[in-house]
Enzyme design. Structure first.
Site, PDB file in Angstrom:
ATOM      1  N   TYR A  53      12.824 -28.877  22.506  1.00 47.18           N
ATOM      2  CA  TYR A  53      12.939 -27.436  22.736  1.00 47.18           C
ATOM      3  C   TYR A  53      12.436 -27.109  24.134  1.00 47.18           C
ATOM      4  O   TYR A  53      11.716 -27.883  24.754  1.00 47.18           O
ATOM      5  CB  TYR A  53      12.170 -26.640  21.677  1.00 47.18           C
ATOM      6  CG  TYR A  53      10.670 -26.782  21.757  1.00 47.18           C
ATOM      7  CD1 TYR A  53       9.901 -25.881  22.506  1.00 47.18           C
ATOM      8  CD2 TYR A  53      10.008 -27.801  21.087  1.00 47.18           C
ATOM      9  CE1 TYR A  53       8.528 -26.002  22.588  1.00 47.18           C
ATOM     10  CE2 TYR A  53       8.633 -27.927  21.162  1.00 47.18           C
ATOM     11  CZ  TYR A  53       7.893 -27.032  21.913  1.00 47.18           C
ATOM     12  OH  TYR A  53       6.529 -27.163  21.988  1.00 47.18           O
ATOM     13  N   CYS A  54      12.847 -25.944  24.616  1.00 46.21           N
ATOM     14  CA  CYS A  54      12.364 -25.395  25.878  1.00 46.21           C
ATOM     15  C   CYS A  54      12.044 -23.926  25.621  1.00 46.21           C
ATOM     16  O   CYS A  54      11.808 -23.535  24.477  1.00 46.21           O
ATOM     17  CB  CYS A  54      13.399 -25.580  26.993  1.00 46.21           C
ATOM     18  SG  CYS A  54      14.916 -24.634  26.736  1.00 46.21           S
ATOM     19  N   ALA A  55      12.058 -23.106  26.649  1.00 49.41           N
ATOM     20  CA  ALA A  55      11.708 -21.692  26.472  1.00 49.41           C
ATOM     21  C   ALA A  55      12.791 -20.901  25.752  1.00 49.41           C
ATOM     22  O   ALA A  55      12.516 -20.137  24.827  1.00 49.41           O
ATOM     23  CB  ALA A  55      11.410 -21.049  27.825  1.00 49.41           C
TER      24      ALA A  55
END
Length: 135
Positions: free
Chosen positions: A95-97
């Site tokens: 995941y990222c932002a």
């Protein structure tokens, strides 16, 4: 002459159809890998041996991340080398932002049998009040 015209028509049809078919196959695979926040949380709970990877920057990671996540910065020059150190026999969840970087990073995880990406990202996870660890 008529046979040649039909042959050219069939070739043109194949040239137009093949890229659409390949794109569909790619999208179908990605849709199975790209999960909503809710589906990501459920999958994470169901796969206890998961390698949970946060691909945001170290500063973003320090500000808050999912419990048990390891930080591998997508923008780091050694990103691919860090990914290569992961166990390909265990599931990977990234995941990222917002889902932008993690969506682009999926291709880096082709060696893994099970790869899942949170398409809405950490920001949506936190907004929904799900568990967050802050350093």
């Amino acid at each position: 002459m008529e046979v040649s015209r039909r042959s050219n028509f069939l070739r043109l049809g194949l040239l137009l159809f093949l890229p659409l078919w390949l794109a569909h196959c790619s999208t179908a695979q990605n849709s199975e890998q790209r999960l909503s926040v809710e589906a990501f949380a459920t999958k994470l709970e169901a796969l206890p041996q998961t390698q949970l990877i946060d691909i945001r920057t170290p500063a973003e990671f320090a500000a808050g991340h999912l419990p048990g996540a390891v930080n591998i910065d997508y923008f780091a020059s050694d990103f691919a080398a860090q990914v290569a150190k992961l166990d390909p026999g265990r599931p990977v969840m990234i995941y990222c932002a917002t889902g932008n970087r993690s969506g682009r990073a999926l291709g880096q995880f082709q060696a893994f049998a099970q790869v899942y990406e949170m398409r809405q990202g950490f920001n949506m996870w936190a907004a929904q009040g799900l568990p967050v660890v802050k350093k």
